[in-house]
Design an enzyme around this catalytic site. Sequence first.
Site, PDB file in Angstrom:
ATOM      1  N   LYS A  53       0.842  -1.206   0.000  1.00 11.29           N
ATOM      2  CA  LYS A  53       0.000   0.000   0.000  1.00 11.29           C
ATOM      3  C   LYS A  53       0.865   1.240   0.000  1.00 11.29           C
ATOM      4  CE  LYS A  53      -3.778  -2.199   2.440  1.00 11.29           C
ATOM      5  NZ  LYS A  53      -4.250  -2.630   3.735  1.00 11.29           N
ATOM      6  N   GLN A  97      -5.064  -1.368   9.603  1.00  9.60           N
ATOM      7  CA  GLN A  97      -4.940  -2.714   9.042  1.00  9.60           C
ATOM      8  C   GLN A  97      -5.569  -3.747   9.986  1.00  9.60           C
ATOM      9  OE1 GLN A  97      -3.697  -3.478   5.988  1.00  9.60           O
ATOM     10  NE2 GLN A  97      -4.077  -5.644   6.309  1.00  9.60           N
ATOM     11  N   ASP A 120     -11.521   2.838   3.950  1.00  6.43           N
ATOM     12  CA  ASP A 120     -11.932   1.427   3.866  1.00  6.43           C
ATOM     13  C   ASP A 120     -13.447   1.292   3.744  1.00  6.43           C
ATOM     14  OD1 ASP A 120     -10.051  -0.673   3.909  1.00  6.43           O
ATOM     15  OD2 ASP A 120      -9.559  -0.314   6.013  1.00  6.43           O
TER      16      ASP A 120
HETATM   17  N1  GUN Z   1      -6.988  -6.747   6.090  1.00 12.49           N
HETATM   18  C1  GUN Z   1      -7.244  -7.495   4.993  1.00 12.49           C
HETATM   19  N2  GUN Z   1      -7.921  -6.777   4.060  1.00 12.49           N
HETATM   20  C2  GUN Z   1      -8.090  -5.552   4.584  1.00 12.49           C
HETATM   21  C3  GUN Z   1      -8.705  -4.364   4.103  1.00 12.49           C
HETATM   22  O1  GUN Z   1      -9.246  -4.291   2.999  1.00 12.49           O
HETATM   23  N3  GUN Z   1      -8.664  -3.292   4.945  1.00 12.49           N
HETATM   24  C4  GUN Z   1      -8.086  -3.351   6.163  1.00 12.49           C
HETATM   25  N4  GUN Z   1      -8.114  -2.247   6.917  1.00 12.49           N
HETATM   26  N5  GUN Z   1      -7.513  -4.428   6.640  1.00 12.49           N
HETATM   27  C5  GUN Z   1      -7.512  -5.529   5.861  1.00 12.49           C
END
Ligand code: GUN
Length: 294
Positions: A53, A97, A120
């Site tokens: 990311k 996350q 998100d």
């Molecule tokens: N962990 C796995 N996929 C995601 C996601 O799309 N967003 C977040 N915040 N954590 C994750």
Amino acid sequence: MTTRIDGKAYAAKVRESVAGEVAVLKERHGITPGLAVVLVGEDPASQVYVRNKGAQTTETGMLSIEHKLPVDTTQSDLLALIDDLNSDSSVNGILVQLPLPAQIDAEPVINALRLDKDVDGFHIGNVGRLWTGGEGMVPCTPLGCLMLLRDQLGDLTGKRALILGRSNIVGKPMAALLLGENCTVTIAHSRTADLPVRCSEADILIAAVGRPQMVKGDWIKPGATVVDVGINRIEKDGGKTRLVGDVDYDGAQGVAGAITPVPGGVGPMTIACLLHNTVEAACRQNGIDRASLS
Ligand code: GUN
């Protein structure tokens, strides 16, 4: 012939378009969108996601801010950081996350995010807006699936869609998005009766249950479009592992009209949509019409 839907190539196009918008935001408005990612602990898979990311955020010209906190971080320490990021004007988007360590309750943390920085789309306020047709942030993986479907099929009106999986991150928001596209939507799951029959009725089949190769070729309606959200690591002969989806990809050949592969299908779209959402957040926070950037 079954078309292979190239999510990797489509994600590259989304990133290119985001990079163009970011360049205009900088030039015309003096704004560099900023994305803060918070990682608590050292889960190896999460570390890889966060690294990817950060790299893609920087590549598209945005500011990447990473907060790596120790595994024993308390709920109140994390909430204090969220408070700081909420009021930091260089931060347009915040992602915490998941999963979080056991001592932290994820729900109040997510709901402490400023609604317009929740890139998100997991905040209860954004969930409500998605289901009531309001202007909220849309979760990245379902948004990526929708972009691929629209690119493949154009107008989705009247299509029968079956979503296999009922998670808050994929299944439920996917249902809301497809309802918004005028599909007739069914949510199925591991306990749905006559699952193969239900799948075989669908023009659009979204598999998001996390069970390797569960959907067999003969469950698929001939000509259907299949989007495989699963990422499962399985053992091959000789002890090596490989990634497979929730759909038996080889079995779907010659039956499905089109299908996303694993890897290279939905996976790359998730981060691309996160970057897309961060630009959206920056535009909304500054009263800028996004359409004016392209
Ligand atoms: N962990 C796995 N996929 C995601 C996601 O799309 N967003 C977040 N915040 N954590 C994750």
